[in-house]
Design a protein around this motif. Structure first.
Motif, short mmCIF file in Angstrom:
data_model
loop_
_atom_site.label_atom_id
_atom_site.label_comp_id
_atom_site.label_asym_id
_atom_site.label_seq_id
_atom_site.Cartn_x
_atom_site.Cartn_y
_atom_site.Cartn_z
N UNK A 84 0.84 -1.20 0.00
CA UNK A 84 0.00 0.00 0.00
C UNK A 84 0.87 1.25 0.00
N UNK A 85 1.94 1.23 0.79
CA UNK A 85 2.85 2.37 0.87
C UNK A 85 3.59 2.60 -0.44
N UNK A 86 4.11 1.52 -1.02
CA UNK A 86 4.88 1.67 -2.26
C UNK A 86 3.98 2.12 -3.41
N UNK A 87 2.75 1.59 -3.43
CA UNK A 87 1.79 1.99 -4.47
C UNK A 87 1.48 3.48 -4.31
N UNK A 88 1.25 3.90 -3.06
CA UNK A 88 0.93 5.31 -2.81
C UNK A 88 2.06 6.22 -3.27
N UNK A 89 3.30 5.81 -2.98
CA UNK A 89 4.43 6.65 -3.38
C UNK A 89 4.50 6.80 -4.90
N UNK A 90 4.33 5.67 -5.62
CA UNK A 90 4.39 5.74 -7.08
C UNK A 90 3.29 6.65 -7.62
N UNK A 91 2.10 6.51 -7.02
CA UNK A 91 0.96 7.31 -7.48
C UNK A 91 1.22 8.79 -7.22
N UNK A 92 1.73 9.12 -6.04
CA UNK A 92 2.01 10.52 -5.71
C UNK A 92 3.04 11.10 -6.67
N UNK A 93 4.10 10.29 -6.93
CA UNK A 93 5.17 10.81 -7.77
C UNK A 93 4.72 10.97 -9.23
N UNK A 94 3.83 10.10 -9.67
CA UNK A 94 3.39 10.22 -11.07
C UNK A 94 2.31 11.28 -11.26
N UNK A 95 1.35 11.33 -10.34
CA UNK A 95 0.20 12.20 -10.57
C UNK A 95 0.16 13.44 -9.68
N UNK A 96 1.14 13.57 -8.80
CA UNK A 96 1.18 14.76 -7.96
C UNK A 96 0.15 14.76 -6.83
N UNK A 97 -0.37 13.59 -6.53
CA UNK A 97 -1.31 13.48 -5.41
C UNK A 97 -0.62 13.95 -4.13
N UNK A 98 -1.36 14.68 -3.29
CA UNK A 98 -0.76 15.18 -2.05
C UNK A 98 -1.32 14.44 -0.83
N UNK A 99 -0.58 14.56 0.27
CA UNK A 99 -1.05 13.97 1.53
C UNK A 99 -2.37 14.59 1.95
N UNK A 100 -2.52 15.86 1.63
CA UNK A 100 -3.75 16.56 2.01
C UNK A 100 -4.95 15.94 1.30
N UNK A 101 -4.78 15.65 0.01
CA UNK A 101 -5.90 15.05 -0.74
C UNK A 101 -6.23 13.66 -0.19
N UNK A 102 -5.19 12.90 0.18
CA UNK A 102 -5.43 11.58 0.78
C UNK A 102 -6.21 11.73 2.08
N UNK A 103 -5.82 12.71 2.89
CA UNK A 103 -6.50 12.93 4.16
C UNK A 103 -7.96 13.31 3.93
N UNK A 104 -8.23 14.04 2.83
CA UNK A 104 -9.62 14.42 2.53
C UNK A 104 -10.50 13.19 2.30
#
Lengths: 398, 231, 131
Positions: free
Chosen positions: A149-169
């Motif tokens: 889950x962590x590694x997938x999240x990192x790849x997604x953030x790095x590719x699409x610019x997803x932020x921690x704030x959006x995840x928290x939302x």
């Protein structure tokens, strides 16, 4: 193929039920479903019982639990089998129930998913779930589902610019819904200030599998959920009082066992293909879906699955979250139950619980504040392994 | 020997303890938990908050509650040296209690961590506050720690990477049960402090005043069906 | 057919992690399947009767594709956290394993070696460590 409908639903609390026996909690959900269907005193109408569970053998040292359930709720001589498909055992059990009816082996089937995970420590529970990973290339390293889950999240953030704030939302939205769900495990509303923006957030919401934090992952839960399925063309249909909900489409798909063997690890083939199969069977497309229950064991999965099933373009689910599209009052509510994040994730129960929620919403029976407005079609995605076996179900009112 | 003189003999000599300055933490629900030092005037409410949990057998609440009840009574009656109690409150209601004592100027003895309200990491925040008190405000060099529950063991021993002093047993042991002890040194504390310790000081007077008079918990998730009777 | 090299199975060997090359189409697999998905050639894992699938040690330079630092570990790891990563070797083979660097960054070049990744009783389990 025969049309299969859902005529009864049952659920237990999700949370810590470790003082009970696994088969007892499955019995509780099953009897609730029989009662909801109005056939508590006509249990002999049910010809087949299918149980969804992953860990009875490993966690509770029990086997033969489908037969055990039948006997506990006094339904002998009904047919009974267990279906195990990791965290997607629940939806797979529903799919097998569907197949039994569609194939003509039975008219009425009870499907019950259940799991008892809190009888062991969290570390043992994590190890138990990790046992579904590849033994040689993944499990031996101490890798676990949260690690992927962590590694997938990192790849997604790095590719699409997803932020921690959006995840928290996403977490805040799920908890808002879950707080109104009487069955939810973590029944509290959380605030953006507390888990993301405020000065204490990094300690209050610590990393679990970087970049995923505590409020980015589901709790470990006990619980059970049940459905009664019946063939639409059966004469037994007359016994059921509530308006039936139709399983319009149900499909599943598999993917490579090892995550590293996927050409693009951010593409969840099994999710997409299982959805395509269920859309095809239902004769529907993504636009036709009114709301969805998506398997957010890790909050990133709610976003990735919503893209993979065609609700949003790749990398765009985050915009939908920011715009509030997936909120309970948005145009496509996601996880009105609170999702795995807030409602909890008793593995074998989850897939059944998601479809329980589809029925509840389509009947208009959800609690105030989390009822989707006039829904016609609901979708549930139950994600097994780290996406190596996924089941998608579409339910409609008609 | 007169009664008063006898009483003097029963009381241990005490070190002067520097106060723990109150702080607040915004927990996940958005509630502001005030963490403050307790005084003898809080004792009746503290004991009242603890007593129902003595009957909660799940997750070792019974042993932690029973021992903490006795420790607080010992502190109140001057039968324990250098003990302190910190409470976490939300809207004045007690959500958790921690206590401990100073063995001497340098060594702290961690007693108990009792989370009354669950699901908000209250226990983790209060345990961290206790370590903060020993190592930052009382300037001690280390705190001795043991756990009574498996969850406590993993939480404290592993997450804080505590030093195992088991090799010095039985010369070195923890006061709770006389068992081999673990220790949190200042060095280990400094390593994990950023991840474990948080809070804002000073607490504005309005928020702080909510914690002036401690209130008994209304509900205990540990005791299904418990409701404090309404007067 | 008797493999005259069978005695070599009893040699004390340096622990290694292997990818397997299909003898027919030369596709390299990790971990090894029981049949090649490209040309349907079968494999015998006992490696006694058929040893044609060439073992290729996984080691050396690789690129970090993603990583994580996990604080909630499964039973059996009594440490506060472990780092994990997925890497791609120069021959395009990918593998998951442990990271032994404190500050990883996606895309960085790493070196893969084989070492103890877990102890179960007296038994040491070896695996890939990237540093």
């Amino acid at each position: 193929m025969r049309t299969v409908q859902i005529v009864g639903i049952g659920h237990t609390m999700f949370g810590n039920l470790s003082e009970y026996d696994l088969v007892d909690i499955m019995s509780f959900a099953s009897l609730n479903a029989l009662e909801d269907a109005g056939i508590l005193d006509k249990r002999d109408l049910v010809e087949q019982v299918i149980v969804g569970n992953m860990g009875a053998g490993m966690l509770s040292h029990q086997s033969g639990i489908a037969s055990s359930l039948v006997s506990r709720i006094k339904m002998e001589p009904a047919m009974a089998e267990l279906v195990e498909n990791g965290p997607a055992s629940g939806a797979s059990a529903v799919k097998m129930g569907y197949a039994v009816i569609a194939g003509g082996l039975a008219d009425v089937v009870l499907v019950t998913g259940g799991e008892l995970m809190r009888d062991v420590t969290g570390w043992e529970a994590t190890d138990f779930v990790a046992s579904l990973l590849h033994p040689e290339a993944e499990y031996r390293y101490g890798l676990s589902l949260p690690a992927f889950g962590g590694m997938f999240t990192r790849m997604y953030m790095e590719r699409y610019g997803l932020t921690e704030k959006e995840l928290a939302m996403v977490a805040v939205k799920d908890h808002e819904n879950g707080n109104k769900n009487p069955f939810a495990h973590v029944k509290l509303s959380c605030t953006m200030e507390a888990i993301n923006e405020g000065p204490h957030a990094s300690v209050v919401n610590p990393f679990i599998a970087e970049p995923l934090r505590l409020y980015g992952m589901c709790p470990v839960s006990d619980g059970a959920a049940s459905l009664i399925l019946c063939a639409a063309d059966s004469s037994k249909m007359k016994y059921f009082k509530k308006e039936p909900v139709t399983i319009a489409g149900i499909g599943s798909a598999t993917d490579t066992h090892c995550v590293h063997n996927r050409k693009d690890p951010l593409i969840l083939d099994a999710v997409r293909i299982s959805a395509e199969r269920s859309y095809k069977m239902a004769g529907l497309k993504p636009d036709d879906i009114s709301f969805a229950e998506l398997h957010d064991a890790f909050i990133i999965l709610e976003l990735a699955i919503s893209e993979e099933v065609g609700f949003f373009k790749r990398g765009k689910a985050r915009e939908a979250v920011v715009k509030g599209i997936t909120n309970i009052n948005g145009s496509l509510p996601i996880n009105p139950s609170g999702g795995l994040k807030s409602k909890g994730h008793p593995l074998g129960a989850t897939g059944v619980s998601q479809i329980f929620e589809l029925v509840k919403q389509l009947r208009g029976e959800a609690e105030k504040g989390r009822q989707v407005k006039n829904p016609k079609t609901g979708m549930a995605v139950n994600f097994g392994g780290f996406g190596n076996n996924v089941v998608t179900t579409i339910c409609t009112k008609e | 020997m007169g009664k008063e003189e006898l009483e003097k003999k029963l009381r241990p000599p005490l070190l002067e303890l520097k106060d723990y300055p109150a702080k607040y933490i915004t927990v996940a629900s958005g509630d502001k938990m005030v963490v403050r030092q307790c005084t003898h005037k809080d004792v009746s409410v503290l004991l009242g908050a603890i007593i129902p949990l003595i009957g909660a057998t799940k997750d070792f609440y019974d042993i932690v509650a029973a021992r903490m009840y006795a420790e607080i009574l010992g502190w109140y009656r001057y039968r324990v040296a250098n003990e302190y109690v910190l409470a976490g409150t939300i809207d004045g209601e007690i959500v958790g209690i921690v206590n401990g004592r100073l063995v001497d100027k340098d060594i702290g003895m961690s007693y108990h961590t009792l989370a009354v309200r669950r699901g908000l990491r209250i226990g983790a925040h209060l345990f961290a506050a206790k370590m903060e008190y020993h190592l930052e405000y009382l300037k001690q060099s280390e705190v001795w720690i043991v756990a009574e529950s498996p969850i406590g063991f993993r939480r404290w021993m592993i997450e804080y990477s505590l030093e195992n002093r088991g090799d010095k047993f039985p010369k070195v042991y923890h006061e709770l049960g006389g068992v081999p002890t673990y220790a949190l040194t200042k060095k280990l504390y400094d390593k994990v402090k950023d991840q474990k310790v948080t809070g804002t000081r000073p607490v504005d007077s309005k928020l702080l005043s909510t914690a002036d008079t401690l209130k008994l918990p209304e509900e205990y998730v540990q005791i299904p069906g418990f409701r404090r009777s309404k007067k | 057919m008797f493999d005259p090299d069978i005695y070599k199975l009893y040699e004390e060997k340096e622990e290694q992690v292997f990818a397997f090359r299909c003898p027919s189409c030369k596709k390299v697999h990790y971990p090894a399947p029981m049949i090649c998905d490209k040309c349907n050639t079968r494999r015998d894992p006992s490696n006694v009767y058929f040893s044609e699938w060439e073992k290729i040690p996984l080691q050396g330079e690789c690129t970090l594709l993603s990583w994580t630092k996990v604080y909630a570990l499964p039973e059996g790891y009594e440490v506060p956290y472990l780092l994990f990563g997925i890497v791609e070797f120069q021959n395009k083979i990918r593998a998951s394993g442990r990271l032994s660097i404190e500050r990883p960054e996606t895309g960085m070049k790493l070196n893969a070696r084989v070492d103890v990744v877990k102890k179960r009783g007296d038994k040491e389990i070896h695996g890939l460590i990237f540093s």
